[in-house]
Write a protein that holds these residues in place. Structure first.
Motif, mmCIF file in Angstrom:
data_model
loop_
_atom_site.group_PDB
_atom_site.id
_atom_site.type_symbol
_atom_site.label_atom_id
_atom_site.label_comp_id
_atom_site.label_asym_id
_atom_site.label_seq_id
_atom_site.Cartn_x
_atom_site.Cartn_y
_atom_site.Cartn_z
ATOM 1 N N HIS A 16 0.163 4.052 1.130
ATOM 2 C CA HIS A 16 -0.054 4.918 2.287
ATOM 3 C C HIS A 16 1.047 4.689 3.312
ATOM 4 O O HIS A 16 1.943 5.499 3.452
ATOM 5 N N LYS A 17 1.012 3.545 3.988
ATOM 6 C CA LYS A 17 2.029 3.280 5.009
ATOM 7 C C LYS A 17 2.657 1.904 4.857
ATOM 8 O O LYS A 17 3.321 1.406 5.762
ATOM 9 N N GLY A 18 2.415 1.248 3.727
ATOM 10 C CA GLY A 18 3.157 0.022 3.441
ATOM 11 C C GLY A 18 2.522 -1.276 3.888
ATOM 12 O O GLY A 18 3.178 -2.320 3.838
ATOM 13 N N CYS A 19 1.279 -1.289 4.331
ATOM 14 C CA CYS A 19 0.624 -2.562 4.658
ATOM 15 C C CYS A 19 0.407 -3.351 3.365
ATOM 16 O O CYS A 19 0.456 -2.790 2.265
ATOM 17 N N CYS A 30 -5.241 -1.907 6.726
ATOM 18 C CA CYS A 30 -4.795 -0.995 7.791
ATOM 19 C C CYS A 30 -5.663 0.250 7.935
ATOM 20 O O CYS A 30 -6.115 0.566 9.027
ATOM 21 N N HIS A 31 -5.891 0.966 6.828
ATOM 22 C CA HIS A 31 -6.658 2.212 6.927
ATOM 23 C C HIS A 31 -7.732 2.304 5.862
ATOM 24 O O HIS A 31 -8.278 3.374 5.604
ATOM 25 N N SER A 67 -7.718 1.891 2.415
ATOM 26 C CA SER A 67 -7.540 2.289 1.008
ATOM 27 C C SER A 67 -7.999 1.164 0.089
ATOM 28 O O SER A 67 -7.920 -0.014 0.449
ATOM 29 N N PRO A 90 -6.852 6.555 2.341
ATOM 30 C CA PRO A 90 -5.890 7.658 2.250
ATOM 31 C C PRO A 90 -4.652 7.404 1.375
ATOM 32 O O PRO A 90 -3.768 8.255 1.343
ATOM 33 N N CYS A 101 0.836 -1.201 0.000
ATOM 34 C CA CYS A 101 0.000 0.000 0.000
ATOM 35 C C CYS A 101 0.873 1.254 0.000
ATOM 36 O O CYS A 101 1.878 1.331 0.715
ATOM 37 N N CYS A 107 -6.760 -2.392 1.423
ATOM 38 C CA CYS A 107 -5.728 -2.369 2.470
ATOM 39 C C CYS A 107 -6.405 -2.538 3.829
ATOM 40 O O CYS A 107 -7.316 -1.772 4.159
HETATM 41 FE FE1 FES Z 1 -2.854 1.126 3.495
HETATM 42 FE FE2 FES Z 1 -2.848 2.989 5.350
HETATM 43 S S1 FES Z 1 -1.334 1.493 4.952
HETATM 44 S S2 FES Z 1 -4.354 2.572 3.908
#
Ligand code: FES
Length: 155
Positions: free
Chosen positions: A100-103, A118-119, A121, A133, A98, A116
């Motif tokens: 965003h933050k790499g998940c 995590c958040h 997306s 995001p 991802c 994703c």
């Molecule tokens: Fe994927 Fe935040 S790491 S939406």
């Protein structure tokens, strides 16, 4: 006989311990230095293949029967996680990381998109952001079917 024993230099316990610590310090420093030098040495002696970094190496991910339409599968390309998606006869391969933050994103068959955990997306099969995001699309590789094989990468 007794002279030979006396010929050995006598070392005090304190000197012995100091020398032992010095040897340990030198050994530890050498190991730490090798930890820094080793990756540089490996890079200089066998640099990564530029065509692999650029995504030009073809990889067979699955047989066509092994990945029915509507399904996706995780695979690795150049050591990085990707998802390959079979969508109505077309093959898509996108990074699973991802932006965003790499998940790691996963295929949601019901929604028909990569999600994703995590958040929240979401990305379409081309890696385009459908819901943030995540700030950028997922990088993609070329995907195709060649003689009943699902192949990714290559020009
Ligand atoms: Fe994927 Fe935040 S790491 S939406």
């Amino acid at each position: 006989m007794g002279d030979e024993v006396n010929a050995m230099p006598r070392v005090s316990r304190r000197t012995f311990v100091q020398r032992l610590l010095n040897v340990s310090l030198v050994g530890t420093s050498a190991v730490a230095a090798w930890g820094v030098i080793s990756p540089v040495w490996r890079y200089l002696t066998s640099p990564p293949k530029p065509e692999l970094e650029a995504g030009f190496e073809r990889v067979v991910v699955s047989s066509l029967k092994g990945l029915p339409a509507g399904e996706a599968r995780a695979f690795q390309y150049a050591g990085l996680p990707y998802q390959v998606i079979h969508d109505r006869g077309a093959i898509y391969a996108v990074s699973a990381i991802c932006t965003h933050k790499g998940c790691l994103v996963a295929w949601d068959r019901r929604r028909g998109e990569l999600v994703c955990p995590c958040h929240g997306s979401a990305f379409d099969v081309n890696g385009n952001v459908k819901q943030g995001p995540a700030p950028r699309p997922l990088p993609s590789l070329k995907g195709r079917i060649i003689q009943d094989q699902i192949v990714v990468g290559g020009a």
